[in-house]
Design an enzyme around this catalytic site. Structure first.
Site, PDB file in Angstrom:
ATOM      1  N   CYS A 149      25.001 -61.125  24.693  1.00 11.58           N
ATOM      2  CA  CYS A 149      24.267 -61.854  25.720  1.00 11.58           C
ATOM      3  C   CYS A 149      25.213 -62.274  26.852  1.00 11.58           C
ATOM      4  CB  CYS A 149      23.560 -63.101  25.213  1.00 11.58           C
ATOM      5  SG  CYS A 149      22.390 -62.786  23.908  1.00 11.58           S
ATOM      6  N   ARG A 184      27.382 -56.942  28.050  1.00 11.09           N
ATOM      7  CA  ARG A 184      27.377 -57.843  26.892  1.00 11.09           C
ATOM      8  C   ARG A 184      26.096 -57.743  26.078  1.00 11.09           C
ATOM      9  NH1 ARG A 184      31.457 -61.710  27.618  1.00 11.09           N
ATOM     10  NH2 ARG A 184      30.542 -62.929  25.944  1.00 11.09           N
ATOM     11  N   TRP A 244      21.240 -59.550  24.003  1.00  8.16           N
ATOM     12  CA  TRP A 244      21.434 -58.690  22.830  1.00  8.16           C
ATOM     13  C   TRP A 244      20.669 -59.406  21.724  1.00  8.16           C
ATOM     14  CZ3 TRP A 244      23.468 -58.825  17.850  1.00  8.16           C
ATOM     15  CH2 TRP A 244      23.728 -57.567  17.264  1.00  8.16           C
ATOM     16  N   ASN A 247      23.084 -68.059  24.323  1.00 13.00           N
ATOM     17  CA  ASN A 247      23.827 -67.015  23.612  1.00 13.00           C
ATOM     18  C   ASN A 247      24.234 -67.619  22.282  1.00 13.00           C
ATOM     19  OD1 ASN A 247      25.523 -64.954  22.794  1.00 13.00           O
ATOM     20  ND2 ASN A 247      27.197 -65.549  24.152  1.00 13.00           N
ATOM     21  N   GLY A 248      23.992 -66.930  21.182  1.00 12.73           N
ATOM     22  CA  GLY A 248      24.387 -67.449  19.870  1.00 12.73           C
ATOM     23  C   GLY A 248      23.187 -67.535  18.945  1.00 12.73           C
ATOM     24  N   GLU A 289      39.747 -43.802  15.066  1.00 14.00           N
ATOM     25  CA  GLU A 289      39.313 -44.230  16.404  1.00 14.00           C
ATOM     26  C   GLU A 289      38.561 -43.089  17.113  1.00 14.00           C
ATOM     27  OE1 GLU A 289      38.811 -46.756  18.010  1.00 14.00           O
ATOM     28  OE2 GLU A 289      39.021 -46.375  20.138  1.00 14.00           O
ATOM     29  N   LYS A 303      34.685 -43.479  18.435  1.00 11.71           N
ATOM     30  CA  LYS A 303      34.261 -43.221  19.821  1.00 11.71           C
ATOM     31  C   LYS A 303      33.054 -42.284  19.833  1.00 11.71           C
ATOM     32  CE  LYS A 303      35.775 -45.848  21.561  1.00 11.71           C
ATOM     33  NZ  LYS A 303      36.671 -46.859  21.097  1.00 11.71           N
ATOM     34  N   GLU A 341      29.877 -44.092  18.495  1.00 13.72           N
ATOM     35  CA  GLU A 341      29.372 -45.068  19.463  1.00 13.72           C
ATOM     36  C   GLU A 341      28.672 -44.408  20.630  1.00 13.72           C
ATOM     37  OE1 GLU A 341      31.906 -48.885  20.268  1.00 13.72           O
ATOM     38  OE2 GLU A 341      33.239 -47.191  20.353  1.00 13.72           O
ATOM     39  N   HIS A 362      40.402 -35.001  -2.064  1.00 12.77           N
ATOM     40  CA  HIS A 362      39.854 -35.878  -3.097  1.00 12.77           C
ATOM     41  C   HIS A 362      38.352 -36.129  -2.890  1.00 12.77           C
ATOM     42  CE1 HIS A 362      43.844 -36.534  -4.676  1.00 12.77           C
ATOM     43  NE2 HIS A 362      44.264 -36.770  -3.441  1.00 12.77           N
ATOM     44  N   LYS A 409      29.289 -55.549  24.108  1.00 16.12           N
ATOM     45  CA  LYS A 409      30.735 -55.534  24.273  1.00 16.12           C
ATOM     46  C   LYS A 409      31.428 -56.591  23.427  1.00 16.12           C
ATOM     47  CE  LYS A 409      34.570 -54.200  26.205  1.00 16.12           C
ATOM     48  NZ  LYS A 409      35.093 -52.929  25.707  1.00 16.12           N
TER      49      LYS A 409
END
Ligand code: AGP
Length: 614
Positions: free
Chosen positions: A2, A27, A75, A101-102, A484, A488, A491, A507, A609
């Site tokens: 948010c 965000r 969000w 926000n929260g 990483e 990427k 995402e 394995h 983000k």
């Protein structure tokens, strides 16, 4: 999670708020909304989906002129991302509007109390409850600041609340507990934002707030009090980047721009770290040499990409300092009752400085008397503020949701920390430290060289537009690079991608390999021959089963060519520093593949983000 904006001044609040939301949209982008105070009434508009939907709604039905307003980009946590759940929310009489926000953890109890008292709530959110409570307070004669103080005393959880009162256009009032908020200080105008990008176009003077504080902004001033009403002072600071850093600069995506900024970001993160007599010096290292000499164990905590930076750091720290290092996902850390004491150094890595999982892990470590050192990119954020020491990464604002320059500069900060500890503990000679610093200072040039070969990687990405699964293999410091690279791709391209330690392949994961499966292989530099040879065996094993091997290999290493379907050349660098160059083609690949697949690279689905809820 948010984005929040608040404004009071002389400009049109709608313009300032919408522009601020545009810069904060990374965000959260499930919905967006604004509330203005105009002629003693609230004027609000909110829409599900991206900010563009809100802008269209306002273009169709313009809001009245106003110089006080708030805005929100969401969000979703409580309730679906639809119009009714979008913020701002208003009180019962539409006198107060509030963005949040929260998570308000006791909202169910408060909601039923309000409903029993005859309130009709229009959304499924926890936020609307706070709006109703706030309005009850102003209706009974409190000003908005007093009302906010009364309401925060009733809320449990983590929140930033920002509110306006239709009957008092002179102020915007906000409260902060465990959720980000900064103040922008202007001339005849003041601002609130989840981060400074909300107001960077108007001012670069900012005020950092502490936890559990209420701030009131008017045209002419800013006043801060604690939740108990006692006056407080925030830390004022100057933002050392400007509007151009928050613009795309001719690139199609912020992410792409940020990938190409990496040589500069790495160089900036190395600036000023050596004294004239050649000693390493870290400005924000507030731990004494004795405290560092006492460190006998390091635990690195972080999430996502920052966690992978921590995995690379383990190799460097253990190699240069001989101190044992554990790397742990911040979200798991405190639940396993970790063994910590005053001689354990906890290193928290966070680009945003606001990640709730990491913050809670830090708090746990500090209750156990451990010292916490933060590696962070965001001045004024909570994680460095709550840590004993900090190394800032100087990447500049990272706006693409997928971290790129944030990662590279975190690696630099980790190397610096490892070398600094080695210097203080005497585990490496000065000339060795000097030599590695010299190698680090060469890295921007090497990264440039990788970026110069971008077209071949883009071409490769375009060939994979129909690919549904990709594997990444690495060993040693190349293993986190493989992880990483896979993150990427998940995402951005929304396809199955997994990173493995190459030795682990046989394995189990090798069962995934089938004809034509693309497998990226990060080959360790020559000189570490045992490591490299074992990697070559791994490549042969997957190739024998039909995989298409895409090998990232240092220049001059031709032994790999017979087993590689595609070769991506990397500059010759020391093995510990190789992640700084090896990850770059993987970033370019993911960015381009997502672009050709028609995805929103800067704002991938379901993500935000900075993840400020646990
Ligand atoms: C990386 O591309 C991510 N979007 C994500 O994994 C991120 O690294 C993670 O959420 C941690 O964020 P932080 O560094 O701001 O704490």
């Amino acid at each position: 999670m948010c984005g929040i904006v608040g404004y009071v001044g002389e400009k049109q609040a709608q313009d300032v708020v919408i522009e601020g939301l545009r810069r904060l949209e990374y965000r959260g982008y499930d919905s967006a909304g604004v509330a203005l105070v105009a002629d003693g009434a609230l004027a609000t508009e909110k829409r599900a989906g991206k900010l563009a939907n809100l802008e269209k709604a306002i273009a169709d039905r313009p809001l009245p002129p106003a110089t006080t307003g708030i805005g929100h980009t969401r969000w979703a946590t409580h309730g679906a991302p639809n119009d009714p759940n979008a913020h701002p929310h208003a009180g019962a009489g539409r006198r107060v509007a509030l963005v949040h926000n929260g998570i308000i953890e006791n909202f169910a109890e408060l909601r039923s109390e309000l409903e029993t008292a005859g309130h009709h709530l229009l959304s499924e959110t926890d936020t609307e409850v706070a709006a109703h409570l706030l309005e009850l307070e102003v209706d009974s004669g409190a000003d908005l600041t007093q009302a906010m103080l009364a309401v925060v005393g009733r809320l449990e959880g983590a929140f930033t609340l920002v509110a306006v009162d239709a009957q008092d256009p002179s102020r915007v009032v906000a409260a902060r507990r465990n959720s980000p908020l900064v103040v922008g200080i202007g001339e005849g105008e003041n601002f609130l934002g989840s981060d400074v990008s909300a107001f960077i176009e108007h001012t670069r003077e900012a005020l950092e707030l502490g936890q559990d504080q209420v701030v009131t902004i008017t045209r002419d001033g800013v006043s801060v009090v604690g939740f108990d009403g006692t006056p407080a002072v925030g830390r004022r600071y100057h933002v050392d980047w400007d509007l151009s850093a928050a613009e795309k600069d001719g690139h199609d995506w912020f992410m792409r721009k940020e990938i190409y900024e990496q040589p500069r970001a790495v160089a900036d993160s190395l600036l000023g770290r050596r004294t004239p007599d050649g000693h390493l010096h870290l400005d924000e290292m507030r731990l004494s040499d004795q405290e560092l000499r006492d460190v006998d164990k390091i635990i690195i905590i972080a999430c996502g990409t920052s966690f992978y930076a921590g995995m690379v750091a383990k190799y460097a720290l253990e190699h240069w300092t001989r101190v044992p290092v554990e790397v742990e996902l911040a979200s798991e850390f405190r639940y396993r009752d970790p063994i910590l004491d005053y001689s354990t150094l906890v290193v928290a890595i966070s680009q945003s400085g606001e990640t709730a999982d990491t913050l809670q892990a830090i708090r746990h470590a500090r209750t156990q008397r451990s010292k916490v050192l933060a590696i962070c990119n965001t001045n004024g954020s909570t994680i460095p503020r709550e840590s004993d020491a900090v190394i800032y990464t100087h990447a500049g604002p990272e706006i693409g949701v997928a971290s790129t320059k944030g990662f590279l500069t975190q690696l630099v900060a980790c190397y610096l920390l490892a070398l600094y500890l080695a210097q203080v503990k005497g585990t490496r000679y000065g000339d060795e430290i000097d030599q590695v610093m010299g190698q680090l200072e060469e890295m921007p040039r090497h990264i440039e060289q990788v970026l110069a070969a971008d077209q071949a990687v883009y071409e490769l990405a375009r060939e994979h537009v129909d690919t549904r699964s990709v594997l990444f293999l690495g060993r040693h410091a190349g293993y986190p690079v493989a992880l990483e690279g896979a993150l990427k791709l998940k995402e951005l391209a929304y396809i199955h991608a997994e990173g493995f330690a190459a030795g682990e392949l046989k394995h189990g994961p090798i069962a995934l390999v089938e004809g034509g499966l693309p497998v990226f292989c990060v080959v360790p530099p020559q000189g570490r021959d045992q490591l490299r040879d074992k990697m070559v065996s791994g490549i042969q094993e997957v190739r024998a089963r039909g995989a298409r091997t895409i090998c990232l290999v240092e220049e001059g290493d031709d032994a790999i060519t017979p087993y590689a379907d595609v070769v991506i050349r990397l500059p010759k660098v020391p093995v510990l520093l190789q992640p700084l160059v090896a990850v770059v083609p993987l970033q370019l690949f993911a960015c381009e593949l997502a672009t050709v697949m028609g995805h929103d690279v800067d704002q991938p689905r379901n993500l935000a983000k900075s993840v400020t809820v646990e």
